[in-house]
Design a protein around this motif. Structure first.
Motif, PDB file in Angstrom:
ATOM      1  N   ASP A 343       0.954  -1.227   0.096  1.00 43.57           N
ATOM      2  CA  ASP A 343      -0.006   0.046   0.041  1.00 43.57           C
ATOM      3  C   ASP A 343       0.944   1.373   0.181  1.00 43.57           C
ATOM      4  O   ASP A 343       0.684   2.515  -0.719  1.00 43.57           O
ATOM      5  CB  ASP A 343      -0.936   0.115   1.310  1.00 43.57           C
ATOM      6  CG  ASP A 343      -2.144  -0.899   1.091  1.00 43.57           C
ATOM      7  OD1 ASP A 343      -2.234  -1.508  -0.020  1.00 43.57           O
ATOM      8  OD2 ASP A 343      -2.632  -1.413   1.999  1.00 43.57           O
ATOM      9  N   ARG A 344       1.887   1.167   0.639  1.00 44.98           N
ATOM     10  CA  ARG A 344       2.890   2.407   0.864  1.00 44.98           C
ATOM     11  C   ARG A 344       3.550   2.541  -0.666  1.00 44.98           C
ATOM     12  O   ARG A 344       3.586   3.807  -0.888  1.00 44.98           O
ATOM     13  CB  ARG A 344       4.078   2.417   1.785  1.00 44.98           C
ATOM     14  CG  ARG A 344       3.358   2.341   3.332  1.00 44.98           C
ATOM     15  CD  ARG A 344       4.576   1.999   4.308  1.00 44.98           C
ATOM     16  NE  ARG A 344       4.031   2.139   5.569  1.00 44.98           N
ATOM     17  CZ  ARG A 344       4.147   1.361   6.429  1.00 44.98           C
ATOM     18  NH1 ARG A 344       4.523   0.087   6.458  1.00 44.98           N
ATOM     19  NH2 ARG A 344       3.653   1.399   7.835  1.00 44.98           N
ATOM     20  N   ALA A 347       0.805   3.936  -2.858  1.00 46.05           N
ATOM     21  CA  ALA A 347       0.671   5.487  -2.504  1.00 46.05           C
ATOM     22  C   ALA A 347       2.074   6.581  -3.163  1.00 46.05           C
ATOM     23  O   ALA A 347       1.807   7.343  -3.622  1.00 46.05           O
ATOM     24  CB  ALA A 347       0.908   5.756  -0.952  1.00 46.05           C
ATOM     25  N   LEU A 378      -4.575  11.081  -3.782  1.00 47.38           N
ATOM     26  CA  LEU A 378      -4.023  10.260  -3.018  1.00 47.38           C
ATOM     27  C   LEU A 378      -5.054   9.458  -2.137  1.00 47.38           C
ATOM     28  O   LEU A 378      -5.089   8.176  -1.972  1.00 47.38           O
ATOM     29  CB  LEU A 378      -2.812  10.617  -2.177  1.00 47.38           C
ATOM     30  CG  LEU A 378      -2.193   9.931  -1.316  1.00 47.38           C
ATOM     31  CD1 LEU A 378      -1.288   8.766  -2.039  1.00 47.38           C
ATOM     32  CD2 LEU A 378      -1.191  10.571  -0.261  1.00 47.38           C
ATOM     33  N   LEU A 379      -6.046  10.267  -1.582  1.00 45.21           N
ATOM     34  CA  LEU A 379      -6.890   9.823  -0.583  1.00 45.21           C
ATOM     35  C   LEU A 379      -8.140   9.576  -1.216  1.00 45.21           C
ATOM     36  O   LEU A 379      -9.330   9.877  -0.561  1.00 45.21           O
ATOM     37  CB  LEU A 379      -6.879  10.807   0.861  1.00 45.21           C
ATOM     38  CG  LEU A 379      -5.594  11.079   1.427  1.00 45.21           C
ATOM     39  CD1 LEU A 379      -5.734  11.862   2.573  1.00 45.21           C
ATOM     40  CD2 LEU A 379      -4.939   9.787   1.712  1.00 45.21           C
ATOM     41  N   ALA A 404       3.426  12.342   0.346  1.00 40.25           N
ATOM     42  CA  ALA A 404       2.632  10.944  -0.091  1.00 40.25           C
ATOM     43  C   ALA A 404       2.711  10.105   1.244  1.00 40.25           C
ATOM     44  O   ALA A 404       1.534   9.471   1.450  1.00 40.25           O
ATOM     45  CB  ALA A 404       3.033  10.454  -1.501  1.00 40.25           C
ATOM     46  N   HIS A 408      -0.443   9.208   3.405  1.00 43.50           N
ATOM     47  CA  HIS A 408      -0.583   7.910   3.408  1.00 43.50           C
ATOM     48  C   HIS A 408      -0.824   7.097   4.665  1.00 43.50           C
ATOM     49  O   HIS A 408      -2.050   6.197   5.087  1.00 43.50           O
ATOM     50  CB  HIS A 408      -0.096   7.206   2.398  1.00 43.50           C
ATOM     51  CG  HIS A 408      -0.282   5.524   2.425  1.00 43.50           C
ATOM     52  ND1 HIS A 408      -1.350   5.029   1.796  1.00 43.50           N
ATOM     53  CD2 HIS A 408       0.568   4.598   2.980  1.00 43.50           C
ATOM     54  CE1 HIS A 408      -1.350   3.722   1.986  1.00 43.50           C
ATOM     55  NE2 HIS A 408      -0.224   3.296   2.740  1.00 43.50           N
ATOM     56  N   GLU A 409       0.058   7.466   5.449  1.00 41.53           N
ATOM     57  CA  GLU A 409       0.416   6.814   6.651  1.00 41.53           C
ATOM     58  C   GLU A 409      -0.707   7.344   7.750  1.00 41.53           C
ATOM     59  O   GLU A 409      -1.312   6.459   8.557  1.00 41.53           O
ATOM     60  CB  GLU A 409       1.754   7.119   7.249  1.00 41.53           C
ATOM     61  CG  GLU A 409       2.320   5.950   8.300  1.00 41.53           C
ATOM     62  CD  GLU A 409       2.536   4.725   7.708  1.00 41.53           C
ATOM     63  OE1 GLU A 409       2.282   3.614   8.361  1.00 41.53           O
ATOM     64  OE2 GLU A 409       2.817   4.480   6.626  1.00 41.53           O
ATOM     65  N   THR A 412      -4.090   5.752   6.781  1.00 38.37           N
ATOM     66  CA  THR A 412      -4.060   4.041   7.068  1.00 38.37           C
ATOM     67  C   THR A 412      -4.401   3.915   8.642  1.00 38.37           C
ATOM     68  O   THR A 412      -5.072   3.104   8.660  1.00 38.37           O
ATOM     69  CB  THR A 412      -2.876   3.472   6.785  1.00 38.37           C
ATOM     70  OG1 THR A 412      -2.588   3.677   5.281  1.00 38.37           O
ATOM     71  CG2 THR A 412      -2.665   2.096   6.968  1.00 38.37           C
TER      72      THR A 412
END
Length: 506
Positions: A343-344, A347, A378-379, A404, A408-409, A412
């Motif tokens: 997933d990272r 992203a 991104l989201l 990013a 993303h973190e 998540t």
């Protein structure tokens, strides 16, 4: 009454006087109606048959205005005015036949049979004598009345005012001609194409480089003919930009394809600025055309290479994500870690894809230098739950990667433990400039109660690495009862490269 006169000028004085005479350009005054009106009035005022405006030169005297006399000039040796112009007041000769200076003068013994003479000197502001305004009678007279003397002096002053204004106008005209000649010489030596227009945009001048570059006959692109030199696809756009500048006074700048002497279209940068008078009204437009074709071709080649590199990098992200998924199938115990890592990487791929060079077909709808645009991209899976507010901030390809990873973190973690894990939870992301830095905030609302973690996980370290190490910023967390709040302060220079060209322009 007889007035004393000054001595005759020396040779050096005569040379200076000759130069002054030339500066007045008196040859164009012959039969000037304004001067003729003055001699007519002088003759009437003084009740004499003859009145003259006499300009005395080195060999002759001539009459740009005369009343009652057919002759246009005489020898200087016979000139009464050559004496009158040297004095400060009116020179009177009651009876020239009895005056030893003039008794043998051919103008006394013959036509016009001068007997009485009165002359008011014509002198420049520098005191240089030009001639005289005189009245003549064929009969002797005792003199002039005080009113006639004063009137003759006033008329002489009026003549000098007219001559001085004429000299100023001629001098201004010559200066304008000289300035225009210097401009044309300068413009013709420039490597750029130079042009100018009237205030209404009518093109009336092109330098030699324009005609050399385009190969068109001189004058063929005057008026609106210039637009026909552009590529058909660029003509409407060029007209639109030019009309906007004419209507608003804004500087004109546009890139278009211009046909050269070989019939080939080459990319050209056109620029123009208005010239304004003291009241702010536009008096002319001056512009240049610069051939930028080679730079455009080089830029196009660089863009092709950049597209290819970006495409390969995008493929690398996809390959790495695929390898992680493939490897996790053979190691089920690493499934959770593999999903997080994949997933990272996804992203990072999305951030890279957002800011990478694009063609017109692939370019994202959002501005590629927009922080808000990248966050929305991104989201996107949480679009209904996330609100972005505040002033948008510029980013570039350098800052996109750590930002990013950061967002993303946060997203998540919020989906696992925070506001995005609850049905009514939401996140507000805000941004604003803060002096030489950018201030970003992530605020969660409506989620479960959160507490500070007992120890930092990998995700927390990753965010610290992104903000502090890579961008030189500062990150602060607050576990409020309403939800987690994360505040970021990042130097503006880490968000977006400073345009050095803009700094030089300022």
């Amino acid at each position: 009454m007889q007035h004393d006169v000054e001595e005759a000028p020396s040779a050096s004085d005569g040379l200076a006087r000759s130069t002054i005479l030339e500066s007045f350009n008196l040859s164009g005054l012959t039969d000037d109606p304004r001067l003729t009106a003055i001699t007519n009035f002088a003759a009437s005022l003084c009740e004499v048959p003859i009145a003259l405006v006499s300009i005395v030169e080195s060999e002759r005297q001539w009459f740009p205005a005369r009343t009652g006399l057919d002759a246009r000039e005489t020898s200087r040796d016979a000139s009464f005015c050559a004496h009158a112009m040297l004095g400060d007041a009116i020179m009177l000769v009651p009876d020239a036949r009895l005056d030893p200076r003039f008794s043998s003068n051919p103008l006394v013994l013959g036509e016009p049979n001068i007997c009485f003479y009165a002359g008011a000197p014509l002198r420049t502001e520098e005191g240089v004598p030009l001639g005289a305004l005189c009245v003549i009678d064929t009969k002797p007279r005792a003199g002039l009345t005080p009113v006639q003397e004063k009137g003759l002096l006033v008329l002489a002053q009026t003549i000098m005012t007219l001559l001085t204004l004429r000299r100023s106008t001629d001098r201004s005209g010559r200066e304008r001609d000289e300035q225009e000649a210097r401009f044309r010489i300068l413009a013709d030596t420039m490597p750029q194409m130079v042009w100018s227009t009237r205030p209404d945009g009518f093109h009336d001048y092109y330098n030699a480089r324009w005609y050399e570059y385009t190969g068109v006959p001189e004058g063929s692109t005057d008026g609106e003919g210039w637009n026909g030199m552009f590529h058909p696809e660029d003509q409407d756009r060029a007209w639109s930009v030019w009309r906007h500048s004419l209507e608003t006074g804004d500087p004109y700048e546009i890139e278009y394809r211009l046909r050269d002497a070989k019939g080939q279209y080459r990319w050209t940068l056109g620029r123009a600025l208005p010239i304004r008078d003291d009241r702010g009204a536009i008096t002319r437009w001056f512009g240049t055309c610069t051939d930028i074709h080679d730079q455009k071709m080089l830029q196009a080649q660089r863009e092709v290479i950049a597209h290819e590199l970006s495409h390969r990098i995008k493929n690398i992200f996809a390959v790495i994500g695929g390898l992680i998924t493939f490897s996790s199938r053979h190691h089920p115990e690493m499934q959770t870690l593999a999903i997080d890592l994949r997933d990272r990487i996804i992203a990072l791929g999305r951030a890279h894809d957002f800011v990478r060079p694009h063609s017109d077909a692939s370019r994202p709808e959002k501005n590629q230098s927009s922080l808000h645009g990248m966050i929305e991209e991104l989201l996107a899976p949480y679009r209904e739950r996330i609100r972005i507010e505040g002033e948008d901030l510029p980013i570039d390809d350098r800052s996109a990667t750590p930002l990013a990873l950061l967002f993303h973190e946060l997203a998540t973690n919020a989906a696992k433990y925070g506001a995005l894990s609850a049905h009514d939870g939401a996140v507000v992301i805000s941004s604003r400039p803060d002096g030489e830095a950018a201030f970003l905030s992530w605020a969660e609302r409506g989620g479960p109660a959160v507490e500070p973690p007992q120890q930092e996980g990998f995700g927390t370290k990753l965010m610290e690495l992104s903000v502090a190490r890579q961008m030189g910023g500062r990150i602060e967390r607050a576990w409020a009862t309403e939800g987690l709040v994360v505040n970021l302060t990042i130097p503006s220079t880490s968000m977006y490269r400073i345009d050095q060209r803009a700094i030089r322009a300022e």
